[in-house]
Write a protein that holds these residues in place. Structure first.
Motif, PDB file in Angstrom:
ATOM      1  N   ALA A 271       0.846  -1.195   0.000  1.00 45.86           N
ATOM      2  CA  ALA A 271       0.000   0.000   0.000  1.00 45.86           C
ATOM      3  C   ALA A 271       0.879   1.242   0.000  1.00 45.86           C
ATOM      4  CB  ALA A 271      -0.917  -0.003   1.221  1.00 45.86           C
ATOM      5  N   TRP A 272       2.010   1.174   0.679  1.00 45.52           N
ATOM      6  CA  TRP A 272       3.042   2.209   0.623  1.00 45.52           C
ATOM      7  C   TRP A 272       4.369   1.615   1.080  1.00 45.52           C
ATOM      8  CZ3 TRP A 272       5.205   2.737   5.348  1.00 45.52           C
ATOM      9  CH2 TRP A 272       4.397   2.641   6.486  1.00 45.52           C
ATOM     10  N   LYS A 273       5.451   2.287   0.722  1.00 49.66           N
ATOM     11  CA  LYS A 273       6.792   1.813   1.048  1.00 49.66           C
ATOM     12  C   LYS A 273       7.686   3.025   1.304  1.00 49.66           C
ATOM     13  CE  LYS A 273       8.505  -1.664  -1.263  1.00 49.66           C
ATOM     14  NZ  LYS A 273       9.143  -2.519  -2.297  1.00 49.66           N
ATOM     15  N   ARG A 274       8.485   2.952   2.390  1.00 49.97           N
ATOM     16  CA  ARG A 274       9.415   4.021   2.736  1.00 49.97           C
ATOM     17  C   ARG A 274      10.772   3.411   3.061  1.00 49.97           C
ATOM     18  NH1 ARG A 274       5.681   5.956   0.797  1.00 49.97           N
ATOM     19  NH2 ARG A 274       4.272   7.601   1.565  1.00 49.97           N
ATOM     20  N   THR A 275      11.843   4.134   2.798  1.00 50.93           N
ATOM     21  CA  THR A 275      13.196   3.629   3.005  1.00 50.93           C
ATOM     22  C   THR A 275      13.612   3.773   4.469  1.00 50.93           C
ATOM     23  OG1 THR A 275      13.833   4.188   0.745  1.00 50.93           O
ATOM     24  CG2 THR A 275      15.613   3.837   2.326  1.00 50.93           C
ATOM     25  N   TYR A 276      13.719   2.636   5.156  1.00 47.46           N
ATOM     26  CA  TYR A 276      14.239   2.570   6.519  1.00 47.46           C
ATOM     27  C   TYR A 276      14.998   1.252   6.648  1.00 47.46           C
ATOM     28  CZ  TYR A 276      11.197   6.417   8.041  1.00 47.46           C
ATOM     29  OH  TYR A 276      10.578   7.632   8.183  1.00 47.46           O
ATOM     30  N   SER A 277      15.942   1.219   7.595  1.00 46.55           N
ATOM     31  CA  SER A 277      16.693  -0.006   7.859  1.00 46.55           C
ATOM     32  C   SER A 277      16.561  -0.355   9.328  1.00 46.55           C
ATOM     33  CB  SER A 277      18.170   0.186   7.491  1.00 46.55           C
ATOM     34  OG  SER A 277      18.929  -0.967   7.818  1.00 46.55           O
ATOM     35  N   SER A 278      16.063  -1.565   9.597  1.00 41.81           N
ATOM     36  CA  SER A 278      15.863  -1.972  10.986  1.00 41.81           C
ATOM     37  C   SER A 278      15.798  -3.495  11.076  1.00 41.81           C
ATOM     38  CB  SER A 278      14.565  -1.366  11.533  1.00 41.81           C
ATOM     39  OG  SER A 278      14.310  -1.827  12.845  1.00 41.81           O
ATOM     40  N   SER A 279      16.202  -4.020  12.228  1.00 46.57           N
ATOM     41  CA  SER A 279      16.029  -5.443  12.522  1.00 46.57           C
ATOM     42  C   SER A 279      15.287  -5.632  13.842  1.00 46.57           C
ATOM     43  CB  SER A 279      17.390  -6.153  12.582  1.00 46.57           C
ATOM     44  OG  SER A 279      18.215  -5.557  13.573  1.00 46.57           O
ATOM     45  N   THR A 280      14.711  -4.546  14.348  1.00 45.41           N
ATOM     46  CA  THR A 280      14.012  -4.551  15.635  1.00 45.41           C
ATOM     47  C   THR A 280      12.505  -4.521  15.404  1.00 45.41           C
ATOM     48  OG1 THR A 280      15.859  -3.332  16.606  1.00 45.41           O
ATOM     49  CG2 THR A 280      13.818  -3.362  17.856  1.00 45.41           C
ATOM     50  N   ASP A 281      11.757  -5.172  16.277  1.00 48.07           N
ATOM     51  CA  ASP A 281      10.304  -5.200  16.143  1.00 48.07           C
ATOM     52  C   ASP A 281       9.718  -3.792  16.150  1.00 48.07           C
ATOM     53  OD1 ASP A 281      10.385  -7.914  16.038  1.00 48.07           O
ATOM     54  OD2 ASP A 281       9.474  -8.266  18.001  1.00 48.07           O
ATOM     55  N   ILE A 282       8.670  -3.599  15.356  1.00 51.37           N
ATOM     56  CA  ILE A 282       7.988  -2.325  15.268  1.00 51.37           C
ATOM     57  C   ILE A 282       6.715  -2.371  16.111  1.00 51.37           C
ATOM     58  CG2 ILE A 282       8.928  -1.766  13.002  1.00 51.37           C
ATOM     59  CD1 ILE A 282       6.421  -2.801  11.722  1.00 51.37           C
ATOM     60  N   MET A 283       6.083  -1.200  16.291  1.00 50.74           N
ATOM     61  CA  MET A 283       4.843  -1.122  17.060  1.00 50.74           C
ATOM     62  C   MET A 283       3.861  -0.216  16.336  1.00 50.74           C
ATOM     63  SD  MET A 283       4.149   0.309  20.935  1.00 50.74           S
ATOM     64  CE  MET A 283       4.537   2.014  20.540  1.00 50.74           C
ATOM     65  N   VAL A 284       2.613  -0.645  16.243  1.00 49.79           N
ATOM     66  CA  VAL A 284       1.550   0.169  15.675  1.00 49.79           C
ATOM     67  C   VAL A 284       0.544   0.468  16.776  1.00 49.79           C
ATOM     68  CG1 VAL A 284      -0.317   0.289  13.988  1.00 49.79           C
ATOM     69  CG2 VAL A 284       1.845  -0.818  13.376  1.00 49.79           C
ATOM     70  N   ALA A 285       0.244   1.763  16.956  1.00 47.22           N
ATOM     71  CA  ALA A 285      -0.729   2.196  17.953  1.00 47.22           C
ATOM     72  C   ALA A 285      -1.628   3.233  17.299  1.00 47.22           C
ATOM     73  CB  ALA A 285      -0.034   2.773  19.179  1.00 47.22           C
ATOM     74  N   GLY A 286      -2.853   2.832  16.994  1.00 47.10           N
ATOM     75  CA  GLY A 286      -3.759   3.736  16.300  1.00 47.10           C
ATOM     76  C   GLY A 286      -3.228   4.077  14.923  1.00 47.10           C
ATOM     77  N   SER A 287      -3.086   5.362  14.635  1.00 50.96           N
ATOM     78  CA  SER A 287      -2.576   5.800  13.329  1.00 50.96           C
ATOM     79  C   SER A 287      -1.075   6.019  13.348  1.00 50.96           C
ATOM     80  CB  SER A 287      -3.282   7.082  12.894  1.00 50.96           C
ATOM     81  OG  SER A 287      -3.030   8.138  13.815  1.00 50.96           O
ATOM     82  N   TYR A 288      -0.411   5.661  14.457  1.00 53.17           N
ATOM     83  CA  TYR A 288       1.034   5.837  14.580  1.00 53.17           C
ATOM     84  C   TYR A 288       1.750   4.497  14.428  1.00 53.17           C
ATOM     85  CZ  TYR A 288       0.604  10.625  16.436  1.00 53.17           C
ATOM     86  OH  TYR A 288       0.364  11.960  16.599  1.00 53.17           O
ATOM     87  N   LEU A 289       2.893   4.526  13.787  1.00 54.34           N
ATOM     88  CA  LEU A 289       3.798   3.377  13.731  1.00 54.34           C
ATOM     89  C   LEU A 289       5.150   3.838  14.262  1.00 54.34           C
ATOM     90  CD1 LEU A 289       4.272   0.781  10.908  1.00 54.34           C
ATOM     91  CD2 LEU A 289       6.259   1.892  11.924  1.00 54.34           C
ATOM     92  N   PHE A 290       5.721   3.066  15.165  1.00 56.92           N
ATOM     93  CA  PHE A 290       7.002   3.407  15.785  1.00 56.92           C
ATOM     94  C   PHE A 290       8.034   2.324  15.454  1.00 56.92           C
ATOM     95  CE2 PHE A 290       3.539   5.047  18.362  1.00 56.92           C
ATOM     96  CZ  PHE A 290       3.870   6.396  18.458  1.00 56.92           C
ATOM     97  N   LEU A 291       9.234   2.756  15.081  1.00 59.39           N
ATOM     98  CA  LEU A 291      10.297   1.803  14.796  1.00 59.39           C
ATOM     99  C   LEU A 291      11.625   2.300  15.340  1.00 59.39           C
ATOM    100  CD1 LEU A 291      11.757   1.975  11.241  1.00 59.39           C
ATOM    101  CD2 LEU A 291       9.929   3.537  11.883  1.00 59.39           C
ATOM    102  N   ILE A 292      12.551   1.367  15.506  1.00 52.99           N
ATOM    103  CA  ILE A 292      13.932   1.657  15.926  1.00 52.99           C
ATOM    104  C   ILE A 292      14.824   1.356  14.734  1.00 52.99           C
ATOM    105  CG2 ILE A 292      15.725   1.200  17.617  1.00 52.99           C
ATOM    106  CD1 ILE A 292      13.101   2.205  18.844  1.00 52.99           C
ATOM    107  N   THR A 293      15.541   2.349  14.225  1.00 52.50           N
ATOM    108  CA  THR A 293      16.373   2.131  13.048  1.00 52.50           C
ATOM    109  C   THR A 293      17.662   1.402  13.415  1.00 52.50           C
ATOM    110  OG1 THR A 293      17.709   4.158  13.196  1.00 52.50           O
ATOM    111  CG2 THR A 293      15.513   4.336  12.171  1.00 52.50           C
TER     112      THR A 293
END
Length: 386
Positions: A271-293
């Motif tokens: 649906a969409w794609k953005r350039t990020y690099s990570s090997s850590t689990d992500i979190m989605v809360a409501g309309s927010y997505l949080f990641l650790i690069t």
């Protein structure tokens, strides 16, 4: 396969701690100094306990589990304990490593009145949740470095050999297995499988995300999250070690040296794609997505569009845990044993506490009246939410 511990992120640190199959080198990554934070609160401790020797400096995703009014936790050598969720009192404790260290590494999953734990030696173990007695154990064939999935009467594990396999929850008998190509050089760690509506989804070391029917293992679709690029093997690392997250009709995944992707569950198309690099689990809360690069930057993006909302770079290379939501804040742990509380709308620090100096390997776990946190030296405690 290298068994060395701390999961540094960044190209140089990969040589020392993340790579499987190579000699170690001294890390040259500079950890950011501890941010100065005026804490708005200090959570009260409700109880604490000691769980063997913990995981030490070894790489570990040995997360605790909360179920049946108990907290289940384990140390790497093989001690598994059940504690009363309210009081912290030990209900039972067993030692799976009496003859030799059990090298527990993947888990814990609590389901079907059992606990399921994986080992670095490729063994999947089932224990009775009431007594800790061994129910069954079976050989998987590769290290189990991530949490097993329990669904539809099956236990599904993703191993370091590129095999995802399903076992009968009651007996340990194998139901099905799928293999994927594993590059010569990979990050240490594997994606935990997730499931919804009869499908199972998982990341692979070859940069792909897979979807299959959980009942029989038949492939539904595969999607490339990261493609090898660059002149060196390190540049060409493309592991998808982060656990996929399902929210509504979308599945979110991120790869190392790859992309953060939102995928339509039915079609498997982005649906969409953005350039990020990570090997850590992500979190989605409501309309927010949080990641650790891969540089330990904490990033918030709009889950609907992938638009970046803010980035906090003050914890760079502090070897952060996956983010977790506690009392409306984004919380991460670090290698020096600190918990950092971040405002989810601004990315600013709200509070900070040090548990101990051994470090925090896995994210805190939310419970109804607080949260559970485990340190690398085996200290487990329940804190009251602010």
């Amino acid at each position: 396969m290298m068994r060395k511990g701390w999961k540094h992120v960044g190209a140089v640190a990969l040589l020392g701690a993340l790579l499987a199959g190579c000699a170690s080198e001294e890390d040259s990554i500079q950890m950011a100094p501890l941010p100065v934070v005026q804490s708005e609160f200090t959570p009260a401790q409700l109880w604490s306990s000691q769980l063997g020797d913990g995981v030490g400096r070894y790489f570990s995703n040995l997360s605790p589990a909360v179920a049946y009014d108990k907290v289940y936790a384990a140390d790497r050598d093989g001690i598994v304990s059940a504690m009363d969720l309210e009081s912290g009192k030990t209900v039972w404790s067993v030692n799976l490593g009496e003859e030799a260290p059990a090298l527990l590494s993947g888990g814990i999953t609590a389901s079907y009145s059992k606990l399921y734990i994986g080992t670095e030696t490729g063994e999947l173990i089932a224990l009775d949740e009431e007594t800790g007695e061994l129910v069954w154990r079976t050989q998987v064939g590769g290290e189990i470095l991530s949490k097993p999935l329990a669904d539809e009467g099956l236990i599904v594990v993703n191993s370091s050999r590129g095999e995802i396999s399903a076992y009968e929850a009651e007996t340990g008998e194998q139901r099905w297995s799928l293999s994927s190509e594993v590059p010569n050089l990979t990050l240490r760690g594997d994606s935990s499988p997730v499931s919804i509506s009869g499908g199972v989804f998982w990341g692979m070391a070859n940069g792909r995300l897979g979807a299959a029917f959980i009942e029989n293992g038949n492939i539904i679709w595969q999607q490339t999250i990261a493609s090898p690029k660059g002149a060196t093997e390190i540049d060409r690392l493309v592991d998808v070690d982060s656990t996929p997250v399902v929210s509504g009709s979308l599945l979110y995944a991120v790869g190392y040296n790859g992309s953060l992707v939102a995928i339509d569950l039915r079609s498997g198309r982005p649906a969409w794609k953005r350039t990020y690099s990570s090997s850590t689990d992500i979190m989605v809360a409501g309309s927010y997505l949080f990641l650790i690069t891969d540089k330990d930057h904490v990033v918030a993006v709009d889950a609907r569009s992938g638009t970046e909302l803010w980035t906090n770079k003050e914890l760079e290379y502090r070897q952060l845990t996956a983010p977790v939501a506690i009392s409306g804040y984004v919380v991460v742990g670090d290698a020096e044993g600190y918990l950092h509380w971040i405002d989810p709308t601004s990315g600013e620090f709200v509070a900070q506490q040090q548990l101990d100096d051994s470090g925090i390997a896995v994210a805190p776990m939310n419970v109804d009246d607080g949260y559970i946190v485990v340190t690398r030296d085996g200290s487990i405690s329940k804190k009251q939410t602010p």
